[in-house]
Design a protein around this motif. Sequence first.
Motif, PDB file in Angstrom:
ATOM      1  N   GLU A  20     -54.529  61.505  92.961  1.00 27.80           N
ATOM      2  CA  GLU A  20     -55.444  62.615  91.779  1.00 27.80           C
ATOM      3  C   GLU A  20     -56.641  62.018  92.052  1.00 27.80           C
ATOM      4  OE1 GLU A  20     -53.932  65.077  88.635  1.00 27.80           O
ATOM      5  OE2 GLU A  20     -52.155  63.535  87.962  1.00 27.80           O
ATOM      6  N   ILE A  21     -56.576  61.465  92.927  1.00 28.11           N
ATOM      7  CA  ILE A  21     -58.797  61.051  92.856  1.00 28.11           C
ATOM      8  C   ILE A  21     -58.739  60.231  93.947  1.00 28.11           C
ATOM      9  CG2 ILE A  21     -59.163  60.853  90.167  1.00 28.11           C
ATOM     10  CD1 ILE A  21     -59.413  58.676  90.002  1.00 28.11           C
ATOM     11  N   GLU A  22     -58.015  59.512  94.634  1.00 24.00           N
ATOM     12  CA  GLU A  22     -57.711  58.855  95.225  1.00 24.00           C
ATOM     13  C   GLU A  22     -59.144  59.247  96.617  1.00 24.00           C
ATOM     14  OE1 GLU A  22     -55.173  56.230  99.327  1.00 24.00           O
ATOM     15  OE2 GLU A  22     -54.321  58.353  97.663  1.00 24.00           O
ATOM     16  N   ALA A  23     -59.178  60.116  97.163  1.00 20.01           N
ATOM     17  CA  ALA A  23     -60.166  60.897  98.472  1.00 20.01           C
ATOM     18  C   ALA A  23     -61.298  61.037  97.716  1.00 20.01           C
ATOM     19  CB  ALA A  23     -59.451  62.295  98.515  1.00 20.01           C
ATOM     20  N   ASP A  24     -61.732  61.213  96.284  1.00 24.17           N
ATOM     21  CA  ASP A  24     -62.632  61.379  95.836  1.00 24.17           C
ATOM     22  C   ASP A  24     -63.620  60.158  96.056  1.00 24.17           C
ATOM     23  OD1 ASP A  24     -63.218  63.641  95.592  1.00 24.17           O
ATOM     24  OD2 ASP A  24     -63.035  64.063  93.729  1.00 24.17           O
ATOM     25  N   VAL A  25     -62.438  58.300  95.623  1.00 23.62           N
ATOM     26  CA  VAL A  25     -62.805  56.861  95.688  1.00 23.62           C
ATOM     27  C   VAL A  25     -63.081  56.582  96.920  1.00 23.62           C
ATOM     28  CG1 VAL A  25     -61.583  54.839  94.724  1.00 23.62           C
ATOM     29  CG2 VAL A  25     -61.568  57.024  93.384  1.00 23.62           C
ATOM     30  N   GLN A  26     -62.167  57.486  97.675  1.00 27.13           N
ATOM     31  CA  GLN A  26     -62.897  56.549  98.681  1.00 27.13           C
ATOM     32  C   GLN A  26     -63.853  57.229  99.219  1.00 27.13           C
ATOM     33  OE1 GLN A  26     -61.435  54.517 100.839  1.00 27.13           O
ATOM     34  NE2 GLN A  26     -59.443  53.825  98.982  1.00 27.13           N
ATOM     35  N   ALA A  27     -64.370  58.580  99.011  1.00 25.55           N
ATOM     36  CA  ALA A  27     -65.321  58.929  99.442  1.00 25.55           C
ATOM     37  C   ALA A  27     -66.505  58.934  98.744  1.00 25.55           C
ATOM     38  CB  ALA A  27     -65.514  60.296  99.846  1.00 25.55           C
ATOM     39  N   ARG A  28     -66.286  58.566  98.177  1.00 28.36           N
ATOM     40  CA  ARG A  28     -67.837  58.263  96.633  1.00 28.36           C
ATOM     41  C   ARG A  28     -67.837  56.504  97.261  1.00 28.36           C
ATOM     42  NH1 ARG A  28     -68.207  61.054  91.203  1.00 28.36           N
ATOM     43  NH2 ARG A  28     -67.082  62.648  91.885  1.00 28.36           N
ATOM     44  N   SER A  29     -67.349  55.570  97.466  1.00 27.98           N
ATOM     45  CA  SER A  29     -67.413  54.313  97.396  1.00 27.98           C
ATOM     46  C   SER A  29     -68.253  54.384  99.524  1.00 27.98           C
ATOM     47  CB  SER A  29     -65.995  53.546  97.852  1.00 27.98           C
ATOM     48  OG  SER A  29     -64.789  53.895  98.438  1.00 27.98           O
ATOM     49  N   ALA A  30     -66.994  54.824 100.024  1.00 24.82           N
ATOM     50  CA  ALA A  30     -67.747  54.730 101.270  1.00 24.82           C
ATOM     51  C   ALA A  30     -69.334  55.156 101.818  1.00 24.82           C
ATOM     52  CB  ALA A  30     -66.812  55.649 102.853  1.00 24.82           C
ATOM     53  N   ARG A  31     -69.309  56.109 100.763  1.00 19.16           N
ATOM     54  CA  ARG A  31     -70.487  56.787 100.565  1.00 19.16           C
ATOM     55  C   ARG A  31     -72.041  56.109 100.160  1.00 19.16           C
ATOM     56  NH1 ARG A  31     -70.074  61.014  98.236  1.00 19.16           N
ATOM     57  NH2 ARG A  31     -71.807  60.408  96.327  1.00 19.16           N
ATOM     58  N   ILE A  32     -71.340  55.428  99.324  1.00 19.61           N
ATOM     59  CA  ILE A  32     -73.008  55.104  98.045  1.00 19.61           C
ATOM     60  C   ILE A  32     -72.597  53.322  98.877  1.00 19.61           C
ATOM     61  CG2 ILE A  32     -72.956  54.221  95.595  1.00 19.61           C
ATOM     62  CD1 ILE A  32     -72.148  56.329  95.032  1.00 19.61           C
ATOM     63  N   ALA A  33     -71.237  52.920  98.804  1.00 21.94           N
ATOM     64  CA  ALA A  33     -70.920  51.772  99.193  1.00 21.94           C
ATOM     65  C   ALA A  33     -72.097  50.546  99.290  1.00 21.94           C
ATOM     66  CB  ALA A  33     -72.061  50.980 101.016  1.00 21.94           C
ATOM     67  N   TRP A  34     -72.887  50.295  98.117  1.00 17.97           N
ATOM     68  CA  TRP A  34     -73.314  49.128  97.054  1.00 17.97           C
ATOM     69  C   TRP A  34     -73.009  49.405  96.018  1.00 17.97           C
ATOM     70  CZ3 TRP A  34     -74.480  44.694  99.863  1.00 17.97           C
ATOM     71  CH2 TRP A  34     -74.669  44.842 100.681  1.00 17.97           C
ATOM     72  N   THR A  57     -55.643  51.594  99.321  1.00 17.60           N
ATOM     73  CA  THR A  57     -54.543  52.026  98.168  1.00 17.60           C
ATOM     74  C   THR A  57     -53.434  51.156  98.495  1.00 17.60           C
ATOM     75  OG1 THR A  57     -55.711  54.094  97.891  1.00 17.60           O
ATOM     76  CG2 THR A  57     -53.754  53.879  97.415  1.00 17.60           C
ATOM     77  N   VAL A  58     -52.516  50.310  98.280  1.00 18.62           N
ATOM     78  CA  VAL A  58     -52.025  49.269  98.175  1.00 18.62           C
ATOM     79  C   VAL A  58     -50.419  50.171  97.197  1.00 18.62           C
ATOM     80  CG1 VAL A  58     -50.723  47.331  98.223  1.00 18.62           C
ATOM     81  CG2 VAL A  58     -53.096  47.881  98.853  1.00 18.62           C
ATOM     82  N   ASP A  59     -49.176  50.587  97.701  1.00 14.36           N
ATOM     83  CA  ASP A  59     -47.919  50.947  96.624  1.00 14.36           C
ATOM     84  C   ASP A  59     -48.653  51.853  95.790  1.00 14.36           C
ATOM     85  OD1 ASP A  59     -46.448  49.582  98.100  1.00 14.36           O
ATOM     86  OD2 ASP A  59     -47.185  47.822  96.634  1.00 14.36           O
ATOM     87  N   GLY A  60     -49.897  53.090  96.263  1.00 15.30           N
ATOM     88  CA  GLY A  60     -50.056  54.390  95.056  1.00 15.30           C
ATOM     89  C   GLY A  60     -50.850  53.511  94.666  1.00 15.30           C
ATOM     90  N   LYS A  61     -51.607  52.625  94.481  1.00 16.48           N
ATOM     91  CA  LYS A  61     -52.539  52.490  93.085  1.00 16.48           C
ATOM     92  C   LYS A  61     -53.674  51.519  94.133  1.00 16.48           C
ATOM     93  CE  LYS A  61     -49.971  50.263  89.732  1.00 16.48           C
ATOM     94  NZ  LYS A  61     -49.259  49.701  88.591  1.00 16.48           N
TER      95      LYS A  61
END
Length: 171
Positions: A20-34, A57-61
């Motif tokens: 439910e939040i995976e896409a936002d986690v990936q987007a924020r961490s990739a954009r902010i990086a540090w 994301t590994v096995d849904g986590k």
Amino acid sequence: MTTEPDSRRPQIDNVASFSEIEADVQARSARIAWATVATVDRKGRPRTRILHPIWETVDGKPVGYIATDRGSHKGKHLAQNPNVSVSYWDQAHEQMYVDAVAEWADDAAEKRRVWDLFKNAPPPLGYDPVMIWPDGPDAPSFGVLKLTPWRVELFSLGDMFAGKAPRVWRG
């Protein structure tokens, strides 16, 4: 001044699945990086530093990796207490908080795989680790911290103004 919570806004929006939040986690961490990463020193005091995690994301986590020097202060802290708190923030006031357990990933194949994750990711998340470890992923000082989150929280100033609660996943 009241100390009671504002009942007009939900306090936390617990999400059942990381997806439910995976896409936002990936987007924020990739954009902010540090990110600011906190450990606990040998005297029980918090200590922060800026690090550069990468997430999969590994096995849904979620699973995070940090390329770092094993001989650093954080290595000594983690030997005593493996818990870390990771905080991302950007100028648009989007935040991500990750509470995790850290462990060293010592398998040579896994170290090379994480090396390639950083090398092949687009900037600002990606970079060539050879700038720091000229001897490559087999350099004695090259270490990989694996982060296993037990809690991830996403929030933003825009969410707050819209009356939305932080979205929280617990593993």
